[in-house]
Design a protein around this motif. Structure first.
Motif, PDB file in Angstrom:
ATOM      1  N   ASP A 258       0.680  -1.100   0.024  1.00  0.00           N
ATOM      2  CA  ASP A 258      -0.116   0.041   0.077  1.00  0.00           C
ATOM      3  C   ASP A 258       0.903   1.130  -0.009  1.00  0.00           C
ATOM      4  O   ASP A 258       2.046   1.151   0.363  1.00  0.00           O
TER       5      ASP A 258
ATOM      6  N   ASP B 174      -0.239   5.092   0.824  1.00  0.00           N
ATOM      7  CA  ASP B 174      -0.561   6.082   1.788  1.00  0.00           C
ATOM      8  C   ASP B 174      -0.576   5.799   3.422  1.00  0.00           C
ATOM      9  O   ASP B 174      -1.256   4.718   3.643  1.00  0.00           O
ATOM     10  N   GLY B 175       0.279   6.151   4.036  1.00  0.00           N
ATOM     11  CA  GLY B 175       0.138   5.798   5.565  1.00  0.00           C
ATOM     12  C   GLY B 175       0.841   4.438   5.724  1.00  0.00           C
ATOM     13  O   GLY B 175       0.998   4.017   7.081  1.00  0.00           O
TER      14      GLY B 175
ATOM     15  N   GLU C 183      -1.092  10.296   5.332  1.00  0.00           N
ATOM     16  CA  GLU C 183      -2.644  10.263   5.829  1.00  0.00           C
ATOM     17  C   GLU C 183      -2.928  11.448   6.769  1.00  0.00           C
ATOM     18  O   GLU C 183      -3.957  11.872   6.746  1.00  0.00           O
TER      19      GLU C 183
ATOM     20  N   GLU D 216      -0.227  -3.241   4.801  1.00  0.00           N
ATOM     21  CA  GLU D 216      -1.224  -2.173   4.605  1.00  0.00           C
ATOM     22  C   GLU D 216      -1.504  -1.450   5.876  1.00  0.00           C
ATOM     23  O   GLU D 216      -1.075  -2.130   7.005  1.00  0.00           O
ATOM     24  N   ASP D 217      -1.862  -0.421   6.235  1.00  0.00           N
ATOM     25  CA  ASP D 217      -2.385   0.514   7.266  1.00  0.00           C
ATOM     26  C   ASP D 217      -3.772   0.350   7.606  1.00  0.00           C
ATOM     27  O   ASP D 217      -4.202   0.735   8.614  1.00  0.00           O
ATOM     28  N   ALA D 218      -4.609   0.418   6.510  1.00  0.00           N
ATOM     29  CA  ALA D 218      -6.034   0.631   6.726  1.00  0.00           C
ATOM     30  C   ALA D 218      -7.152  -0.484   6.659  1.00  0.00           C
ATOM     31  O   ALA D 218      -6.763  -1.217   6.051  1.00  0.00           O
TER      32      ALA D 218
HETATM   33 MG   LIG Z   1      -2.921   3.166   3.140  1.00  0.00          MG
END
Ligand SMILES: [Mg+2]
Ligand SMILES: O=P(O)(O)OC[C@H](O)CO
Length: 241
Positions: free
Chosen positions: A20, A22-23, A29, A184-186
């Motif tokens: 991933d 973003d973040g 983020e 992943e972060d989300a």
């Molecule tokens: Mg992300």
């Protein structure tokens, strides 16, 4: 959450990686959070992490719909107008994006060891270019990049579309999804990877409710804490600095 060493023995070692952005690789983020706090303050409302959790990782228009509907402002601000308003501020922030801790080390390590890896981000092309402006050399190490506005990505995360599209573009495809590890972060991104049949290491923001951790195969505080060996990947040669 399964123990990653059990996951390796039952699913076989990882041969391919999908990141991933973003973040996870980029500290972007915080820009979305800042701008959304400013917009909501105009309506005397606060932007909190339960709303953030529902938006992050999604395509822009999908996240925008969540924003105006969940906050009850859709009668006065449409999702489309929210995106226009957010855009002006984000455009000046994105070129300042920093890497997340451990991102460069992990990407360079996988590249050095010949493990194929790709990017799968909900960000569309114009935002991707602004965000990666200062990190072109690092992102050029990706075997390929799949963006949120790719024609094959019909629906954003948590749909598996983007991870399935990314998996198809590796040399030697089709790759068994069980041999692909996603970072992943989300919550929506973790779910998308699981919906694609892949394993997921989650690197959540500490403000995210821990109930979102359950679906991930492994949760680490930072990419610096990752042990590639847990996934049958070559170990780091030097400790994180
Ligand atoms: Mg992300
Ligand atoms: O987390 P990513 O890289 O899929 O990006 C999604 C949005 O653009 C930001 O939440």
């Amino acid at each position: 959450m399964t123990n990653p060493s059990q996951a390796v023995s039952s699913r076989g070692p990882i041969t391919h990686v999908i990141f991933d952005m973003d973040g996870l690789l980029l500290d972007t983020e915080k820009f979305y959070t800042e701008v959304q706090e400013i917009i909501l303050a105009r309506y005397n409302k606060t932007f909190d992490w339960s709303l953030k959790a529902k938006m992050m990782g999604k395509k822009a228009i999908e996240a925008a719909r969540v924003f105006v509907e969940e906050t009850g402002i859709s009668d006065t601000l449409t999702a489309e107008d929210f995106l226009i308003e957010r855009e002006a501020q984000l455009q000046s922030m994105f070129p300042t994006s920093d890497l997340m801790p451990g991102a460069s080390r992990l990407i360079r390590h996988l590249h050095e060891k010949g493990i194929p890896f790709a990017l799968a981000t909900g960000s569309h092309k114009r935002h991707f270019e602004l965000k990666t402006q200062r990190h072109g050399e690092l992102f050029s190490l990706m075997h390929h990049v799949v963006l949120g506005d790719d024609p094959e990505v019909k629906q954003g995360k948590p749909s598996p579309d983007i991870f399935l599209a990314a998996a198809k573009r590796f040399e030697g495809a089709p790759i068994d999804p069980k041999k692909i590890l996603v970072f992943e972060d989300a919550p929506a991104g973790v779910l998308a990877a699981k919906n694609a049949g892949m394993s997921v290491v989650m690197v959540p923001d500490p403000r995210l409710d821990s109930s979102f951790y359950d679906i991930a195969d492994q949760v680490v505080k930072s990419l610096l804490d990752l042990n590639p060996n847990d996934w049958g990947l070559p170990p780091f040669e030097n400790p994180a600095s």
